[in-house]
Design an enzyme around this catalytic site. Structure first.
Site, short mmCIF file in Angstrom:
data_model
loop_
_atom_site.label_atom_id
_atom_site.label_comp_id
_atom_site.label_asym_id
_atom_site.label_seq_id
_atom_site.Cartn_x
_atom_site.Cartn_y
_atom_site.Cartn_z
N GLU A 304 -5.39 12.61 15.53
CA GLU A 304 -6.12 12.56 16.82
C GLU A 304 -6.59 11.13 17.10
OE1 GLU A 304 -5.38 15.03 18.39
OE2 GLU A 304 -5.02 16.47 16.78
N GLU A 326 3.36 12.46 21.26
CA GLU A 326 3.22 13.09 19.95
C GLU A 326 4.06 12.44 18.85
OE1 GLU A 326 0.80 14.94 19.28
OE2 GLU A 326 0.18 15.62 21.27
N TYR A 391 7.13 16.13 18.08
CA TYR A 391 6.35 15.56 16.99
C TYR A 391 7.25 14.98 15.90
CZ TYR A 391 2.21 18.14 18.72
OH TYR A 391 1.17 18.62 19.47
N1 BES Z 1 -2.53 16.91 21.82
C1 BES Z 1 -2.26 17.83 20.78
C2 BES Z 1 -2.64 19.26 21.11
C3 BES Z 1 -1.94 19.83 22.32
C4 BES Z 1 -0.61 19.58 22.58
C5 BES Z 1 -2.63 20.63 23.19
C6 BES Z 1 0.00 20.11 23.71
C7 BES Z 1 -2.02 21.17 24.31
C8 BES Z 1 -0.70 20.89 24.57
C9 BES Z 1 -2.93 17.43 19.47
O1 BES Z 1 -2.98 16.05 19.27
C10 BES Z 1 -2.10 17.97 18.35
O2 BES Z 1 -0.96 17.59 18.25
N2 BES Z 1 -2.67 18.83 17.52
C11 BES Z 1 -1.99 19.43 16.39
C12 BES Z 1 -2.42 18.80 15.11
C13 BES Z 1 -1.62 17.64 14.68
C14 BES Z 1 -2.12 17.17 13.32
C15 BES Z 1 -0.14 17.88 14.63
C16 BES Z 1 -2.40 20.88 16.31
O3 BES Z 1 -3.21 21.31 17.12
O4 BES Z 1 -1.91 21.59 15.44
ZN ZN Z 2 -1.08 15.22 18.89
#
Ligand code: BES
Ligand code: ZN
Length: 607
Positions: A304, A326, A391
């Site tokens: 984050e 991402e 990602y």
């Molecule tokens: N920005 C994302 C969460 C997100 C993505 C919310 C798309 C809504 C739509 C956040 O940065 C994220 O990627 N969170 C991941 C954790 C990360 C360590 C891979 C999660 O929530 O699992």
């Molecule tokens: Zn993210």
């Protein structure tokens, strides 16, 4: 007479609306190429009894083309009136779209440089989760949080809800006076008696980074520029867990340049938060399921934090370019973790990521266009359509470029990329030409090796994907083999395993384990009672297909409290496959505890 004028002006607005569609972002009704919002003054009250947010959103606007209308996005909002400097303005809500909501079309006077919308959110606003006291750690106070990404900001405030529209904001938020309010802005640290809090965000941000949390919160400093907000019951644990945050911030700045957001604070939410984390600027929102007690899941904080550059500073132009947010962030997260914990550690993260990616691509289908980095999400809800591909395929592409070009040169390039494009949007095509012009064209042989366009516009995992080796995981593989050969678990050399090694272990146990085998494992390692959510999740994924009894209660308990979609989806899928009646029963009981984001995904699966 007034009515006739009104009817004519409405007709005129509708006519304007049927002109050629020049929108760049098909997930927003707004037309920022005509009129763009540049600053928001938000003045709202949070009403826990009626579960709504209501008040005034006043925007400064810039009318670029002398246009006659401003279009804002809205989803379920009740609009009471629209004014400009206290004079009423005509408006109407356009046709409803189940994914996008409704355009709020406001008639402008030529001179208008601000517009106020008086509104109220719907009781079931998709961005908001209203929690009863029982759903919190302290059990005595209610809690509210927002989740705006990707296109849900419009369900709690009218806005041009497109990543390409940035605005600064100030807010005044009234909450019950025993609660503290915090936002993606400069934040208060203590409650005050009247429950009115003011906020300021001086750096322009897109609407998907608008965020609000309200609860019985306490603040603690972690370092000079970092801190954590949590309920009193979780504050000590959080301070311990996130002790490395200030260090992470320093490391990140060393790699990619100055941190642009002054402070990096963390808000620990109740377990129904549908994500692991959300990079709301100045105040990252996190799930309490990363409070493992041993700091083993803190790469999520690095993730984050990394968004403070990739995403919040240089922002994906539309959700089709999500990998620019991402993929870069995962790459950067692992660079931070490498500096903090060593390369053997970050390589474990990358390998687990590769396993996730392989699984996702297997599920979607290798040649499916959703495995491209550049997506086409038109007509779809981005939150349902976004996957690990952005990602992890994104990460592996950047790792390939790093390996091919050399880290030093790549870092130099990235630093420049972030500083030259700060506070702007980037789409995939512009990124491809930027990296070609600034890095790859001068080294044609290396460029040929990378084959960037295959990665970005082509399916699956290209064959030049970097391979990562891990001695740590090799040791785990050997442990699995010896278990398979029937050696006693007591002889396993696993005392120093991190949760990543345990994850690898659980994911790679043979498919044909029996209840007896699981019992042996459980007696030896106590998986069913693990305090680590990732390990629990991986364990349940093994125990469900076998019908292993001792894990059933803990599983149900987990599903009743944790709302993190990443865990829920595979768990319910596995449970449904094994026992649909039971899956349905648990889901019906638990559904009320989940955020709309998780509910929508699961409704489709189970109901
Ligand atoms: N920005 C994302 C969460 C997100 C993505 C919310 C798309 C809504 C739509 C956040 O940065 C994220 O990627 N969170 C991941 C954790 C990360 C360590 C891979 C999660 O929530 O699992
Ligand atoms: Zn993210």
């Amino acid at each position: 007479m007034n009515k006739i004028i009104y009817a004519f002006s409405m007709l005129f607005l509708v006519a304007c609306n049927s002109k050629k569609d020049l929108r760049i972002d098909l997930h927003s009704f707004s037309e920022p190429h005509h009129v763009i919002t540049t600053h928001l003054d938000l003045n709202v009250e949070v009403d826990f009894e009626n579960e709504c947010i209501s008040g005034e959103a006043r925007y400064h606007i810039e009318n670029k083309t002398g246009h006659k209308q401003l279009i804002l996005d809205s989803h379920g909002l009740q609009i009471h009136k629209v004014t400009s400097k206290d004079k009423n303005r005509n408006y109407f809500l356009g046709e409803k779209d189940s994914i996008l909501g409704q355009p709020l079309i406001i008639e402008l006077d030529k001179e208008d440089d601000e517009i106020s919308v008086f509104y109220r959110s719907a009781p079931n606003s998709k961005a908001l989760q209203w929690l009863s006291p029982e759903q919190t750690a302290g059990k005595r106070h209610p809690f509210l949080f927002t989740q705006s990404q990707a296109i849900l900001a419009r369900s709690w405030l009218p806005c041009q809800d497109s990543p390409g529209v940035r605005f600064t904001y100030e807010a005044q938020v009234k909450v019950p006076n025993d609660l503290l309010a915090v936002m993606s802005a400069e934040n208060p640290r203590e409650k005050n008696v009247d429950g009115v809090y003011t906020f300021k965000m001086e750096q322009a941000i897109p609407a998907y980074l608008m965020a609000l949390g309200v609860g019985n919160l306490e603040f603690r400093e972690l370092g000079a520029s970092t801190g954590v907000y949590a309920e009193p019951a979780l504050i000590e644990k959080s301070v311990y867990e996130f002790a490395e945050t200030e260090n992470m911030l320093r490391i990140a700045e060393e790699i990619y340049g100055a941190y642009a957001w002054d402070r990096f604070d963390i808000l620990v939410l109740p377990p129904s938060f549908p994500y692991g984390g959300m990079e709301n600027p100045r105040l990252t929102f996190v799930t309490p399921t990363i409070l493992a007690g041993d700091r083993s899941l803190t790469s999520l904080i690095a993730h984050e934090l990394a968004h403070s550059w990739s995403g919040n500073l240089v922002t994906n132009k539309t959700w089709n370019d999500f990998w620019l947010n991402e993929g870069f962030t995962v790459y950067f997260e692992r660079r931070i973790m490498e500096r903090l914990e060593g390369i053997a550690y970050s390589d474990m993260l990358s390998l687990l990521g590769r396993q996730d990616l392989d699984h996702t691509i297997e599920t979607i289908g290798h040649s499916h266009s959703d495995t491209h980095l550049k997506l086409d999400l038109s007509g779809r809800d981005p939150v349902e359509a976004l996957t690990d591909v952005a990602y992890e395929k994104g990460f592996f592409l950047l790792r390939l470029i790093e390996q091919t070009i050399g880290r030093k040169q790549f870092d130099f390039f990235l630093k420049k990329y972030f500083s030259e494009n700060a506070f702007q949007v980037m789409d995939t095509e512009s990124f491809v030409s930027y990296i070609n012009n600034h890095l790859l064209n001068e080294q044609p042989k290396l460029k040929e090796k990378i084959r960037l366009e295959d990665w970005v516009y082509g399916p699956g995992i290209p064959e030049n994907c970097p391979t990562i080796k891990s001695d740590k995981f090799k040791a785990v593989d050997q442990a699995i083999q010896s278990f398979e050969r029937g050696y006693s678990l007591a002889n396993l050399d696993c005392k120093h395993w991190s949760s990543h090694e345990w994850l690898h272990f659980l994911r790679h146990l043979p498919r044909n384990l029996t209840g007896k085998d699981l019992k042996k494992l459980d007696v030896a390692f106590n998986f069913s009672k693990s305090g680590n959510s990732e390990i629990l999740n991986a364990w349940f994924l093994r125990s469900i297909p076998v019908g292993y009894k001792a894990a059933e209660k803990p599983l149900e308990q987990f599903l009743m409290t944790v709302g993190r979609r990443k865990f829920l989806k595979p768990l319910y899928e596995a449970l449904y496959l094994k026992n649909p009646t039971k899956a349905r029963r648990i889901y019906k009981n638990a559904r009320g505890n989940y955020h709309s984001v998780s509910r929508e995904t699961l409704d489709e699966l189970i109901l």
